[in-house]
Write a protein that holds these residues in place. Structure first.
Motif, short mmCIF file in Angstrom:
data_model
loop_
_atom_site.label_atom_id
_atom_site.label_comp_id
_atom_site.label_asym_id
_atom_site.label_seq_id
_atom_site.Cartn_x
_atom_site.Cartn_y
_atom_site.Cartn_z
N THR A 1 0.82 -1.20 0.00
CA THR A 1 0.00 0.00 0.00
C THR A 1 0.86 1.26 0.00
O THR A 1 1.90 1.32 0.66
CB THR A 1 -0.91 0.02 1.24
N ILE A 2 0.41 2.25 -0.75
CA ILE A 2 1.03 3.57 -0.73
C ILE A 2 -0.04 4.60 -0.36
O ILE A 2 -1.23 4.30 -0.37
CB ILE A 2 1.65 3.93 -2.10
N ILE A 3 0.42 5.80 -0.02
CA ILE A 3 -0.50 6.88 0.32
C ILE A 3 -0.52 7.87 -0.84
O ILE A 3 0.51 8.44 -1.21
CB ILE A 3 -0.09 7.59 1.62
N SER A 4 -1.70 8.04 -1.43
CA SER A 4 -1.85 8.96 -2.55
C SER A 4 -3.00 9.91 -2.26
O SER A 4 -4.15 9.48 -2.06
CB SER A 4 -2.13 8.19 -3.85
N ARG A 5 -2.67 11.21 -2.16
CA ARG A 5 -3.68 12.23 -1.87
C ARG A 5 -4.44 11.93 -0.58
O ARG A 5 -5.66 12.07 -0.48
CB ARG A 5 -4.65 12.37 -3.04
N GLY A 6 -3.68 11.45 0.39
CA GLY A 6 -4.26 11.17 1.71
C GLY A 6 -5.02 9.88 1.81
O GLY A 6 -5.56 9.56 2.88
N LYS A 7 -5.06 9.09 0.75
CA LYS A 7 -5.80 7.83 0.76
C LYS A 7 -4.85 6.65 0.53
O LYS A 7 -3.86 6.76 -0.19
CB LYS A 7 -6.88 7.84 -0.33
N LYS A 8 -5.18 5.51 1.13
CA LYS A 8 -4.41 4.29 0.94
C LYS A 8 -4.80 3.65 -0.39
O LYS A 8 -5.99 3.43 -0.66
CB LYS A 8 -4.67 3.31 2.08
N VAL A 9 -3.77 3.34 -1.19
CA VAL A 9 -4.01 2.75 -2.51
C VAL A 9 -3.01 1.62 -2.73
O VAL A 9 -1.83 1.74 -2.37
CB VAL A 9 -3.85 3.80 -3.64
N ALA B 1 7.05 6.92 -9.86
CA ALA B 1 6.50 7.98 -9.02
C ALA B 1 7.22 7.98 -7.67
O ALA B 1 7.64 6.93 -7.17
CB ALA B 1 5.00 7.77 -8.81
N ARG B 2 7.36 9.17 -7.12
CA ARG B 2 7.90 9.32 -5.76
C ARG B 2 6.70 9.36 -4.82
O ARG B 2 6.00 10.37 -4.75
CB ARG B 2 8.75 10.58 -5.66
N VAL B 3 6.47 8.25 -4.12
CA VAL B 3 5.25 8.11 -3.33
C VAL B 3 5.60 7.65 -1.91
O VAL B 3 6.68 7.13 -1.64
CB VAL B 3 4.29 7.08 -3.98
N TYR B 4 4.63 7.84 -1.02
CA TYR B 4 4.79 7.44 0.37
C TYR B 4 4.42 5.97 0.49
O TYR B 4 3.26 5.58 0.28
CB TYR B 4 3.88 8.29 1.26
N VAL B 5 5.41 5.13 0.82
CA VAL B 5 5.18 3.69 0.99
C VAL B 5 4.81 3.43 2.44
O VAL B 5 5.61 3.71 3.36
CB VAL B 5 6.43 2.88 0.59
N LYS B 6 3.63 2.93 2.68
CA LYS B 6 3.11 2.78 4.04
C LYS B 6 4.01 1.88 4.89
O LYS B 6 4.30 2.19 6.05
CB LYS B 6 1.69 2.22 3.98
N ALA B 7 4.45 0.77 4.36
CA ALA B 7 5.27 -0.17 5.14
C ALA B 7 6.62 0.43 5.53
O ALA B 7 7.22 0.03 6.53
CB ALA B 7 5.47 -1.46 4.36
#
Length: 466
Positions: free
Chosen positions: A251-259, A290-296
């Motif tokens: 899961t990553i965080i995109s625009r404040g949502k888990k995707v 993409a440079r994204v926030y990885v939840k783990a």
């Protein structure tokens, strides 16, 4: 004597001794230790196994297996520095200053009754899908612009308490028992380090001992794609890029949502481009990044989604340094395949994977060290060295091994021809060759065995008729 030392092997052992003396400030290797080391490396080359009895046979009885084994276990050799010294010999010879570190693990199946071999535990048998007893090793390779060489290894043993918890947790999960009611995961036991911890330990040791070598990147598969591993390894190597893989369901965080990764990268079509594989052939791929926030991981990462021509699903690379271009991340990750090539060569030609039944921790560890020294020795073979220094394709391990076998045979024949009495020397050589040939009983031929009565019994012929 088919394992008569040849000049190349003698030169390599002498280089090891010089490096131990100068770089590691030790007393080096004694004359007997150098001779023993030379014989073992020749034995691995000629026999293809790490077996004392095979070494004795190929030496035509000149070297007794009990003497060779005694030196292996009781000789006061600088085992802890021997592999590092060999690595330094290679680095100095080819004047190497930078490279890429790669990790992977491999296994060696053992008997289910094994009790005295280090680190034997139940492992997944990839061919059958079942389980078997075996050893697991984690290897670290250094890939440079000139050569690829193994530089360290560790034996991996799983924590019995953690293994028992996983088994029980899996069974309870099947029964539908919620996580709150299942037993908690036990804390990590430092006596049983994980594969990620072993890999970090090797990186830190290498960075400390070879601080002059610049590590450009560290590559590992999805098993090592944890935040702790990537951050600590990058720190230990002075900020090197760390590239691994993420699972498609992460899961990553995109625009404040888990995707999920699959959903995120399915939003737009990928870009078709060409990827150069290991500096050789070019392949068509589809890529997104993409440079994204990885939840783990609890932080932003550079995630690259790519698939080769003909593939339906993306694979997801994750990189610690977000200042790299996506094409450079994908290109450097293609080097990971080289560790697979090394493991295949090591299993086929370096001796340890075949008939290596040395007991105890020292037996297993020293056996692997000897097999890796053999791999290093091949990198310094005169023909290989000339090719690589002239930036020409190097020879594979199998070809180099055949060359050493041929050189050993020529040297043996040369000794017979140059003897004062060639005919007498040839007769002695022939006698010795025959005397050391193994004798084993064939199970196919049944001479001398009771095979039972293979004809009708007269007293039963009337019963058969009835």
């Amino acid at each position: 004597m088919l394992i008569t030392p040849i000049p190349h092997v003698i030169t390599f052992v002498q280089a090891l001794n010089d490096t131990l003396t100068v770089s590691f400030q030790s007393s080096g290797l004694s004359r007997i230790q150098r001779h023993w080391l030379t014989i073992i490396l020749m034995g691995i080359a000629v026999t293809g196994v790490f077996c004392w009895a095979a070494f004795e046979r190929c030496s035509l009885g000149a070297f007794k297996q009990d003497q060779l084994r005694w030196m292996f276990y009781h000789g006061k050799m600088a085992w802890s520095s021997l592999l590092q010294a060999s690595v330094r010999v290679i680095l100095n010879h080819y004047r190497l200053s930078s490279g890429v570190l790669i990790f992977d693990d491999s296994d060696k199946l053992r008997s289910k009754n094994t009790r005295r071999i280090k680190g034997v535990h139940k492992i997944r048998h990839k061919k059958t899908g079942g389980y078997a007893q075996g050893q697991e090793l984690v290897f670290m390779l250094l890939v440079t612009p000139v050569v690829t060489l193994p530089i360290d290894f560790r034996f991996y043993v799983p924590d019995p308490a953690l293994s028992a918890w996983r088994k029980k947790n899996k069974a309870l999960k099947r029964l539908g028992i919620p996580g709150k009611e299942r037993p908690k995961k036990p804390k990590l036991n430092p006596d049983y380090p994980t594969k990620q911890a072993l890999a970090r330990e090797m990186v830190e040791a290498f960075s400390l001992s070879f601080s002059e070598i610049k590590i450009n990147a560290v590559i590992a598969d999805a098993l090592y794609s944890t935040a702790e591993f990537m951050d600590k390894v990058s720190l230990a190597t002075g900020g090197a890029q760390v590239v691994s893989q993420l699972r498609s369901n992460q899961t990553i965080i995109s625009r404040g949502k888990k995707v999920r990764l699959t959903h995120y990268f399915a939003r737009q079509a990928g870009v078709n481009t060409e990827l150069i594989i290991r500096g050789q052939q070019s392949k068509s791929i589809t890529m997104l990044a993409a440079r994204v926030y990885v939840k783990a991981h609890g932080k932003k990462r550079f995630v690259v989604a790519l698939k080769y021509e003909g593939e339906k699903n993306y694979r997801y690379l994750v990189a610690s340094d977000m200042s790299w271009r996506q094409s450079d991340i994908a290109r450097v990750y293609t080097l990971r395949w080289l560790v697979e090539v090394f493991i295949e060569d090591w299993k086929q030609h370096a001796g340890w994977n075949r008939l290596a039944k040395q007991q105890g921790e020292e037996g297993s560890t020293r056996g692997v060290i000897m097999s890796l020294l053999y791999d290093h020795m091949l990198l310094l073979h005169p023909e290989q060295s000339v090719r690589l220094e002239k930036k020409q394709p190097g020879l594979p391990v199998g070809c180099l091994t055949e060359r050493i076998k041929t050189e050993a045979l020529i040297k043996t024949v040369e000794a017979v021809v140059k003897a004062d009495e060639p005919k007498r020397q040839l007769e002695a050589f022939t006698t010795a060759m025959i005397s050391v040939l193994p004798e084993r009983q064939s199970k196919k031929h049944l001479a001398g065995l009771d095979l039972g009565k293979q004809e009708p019994t007269n007293s039963l012929k009337y019963r058969a008729a009835a």
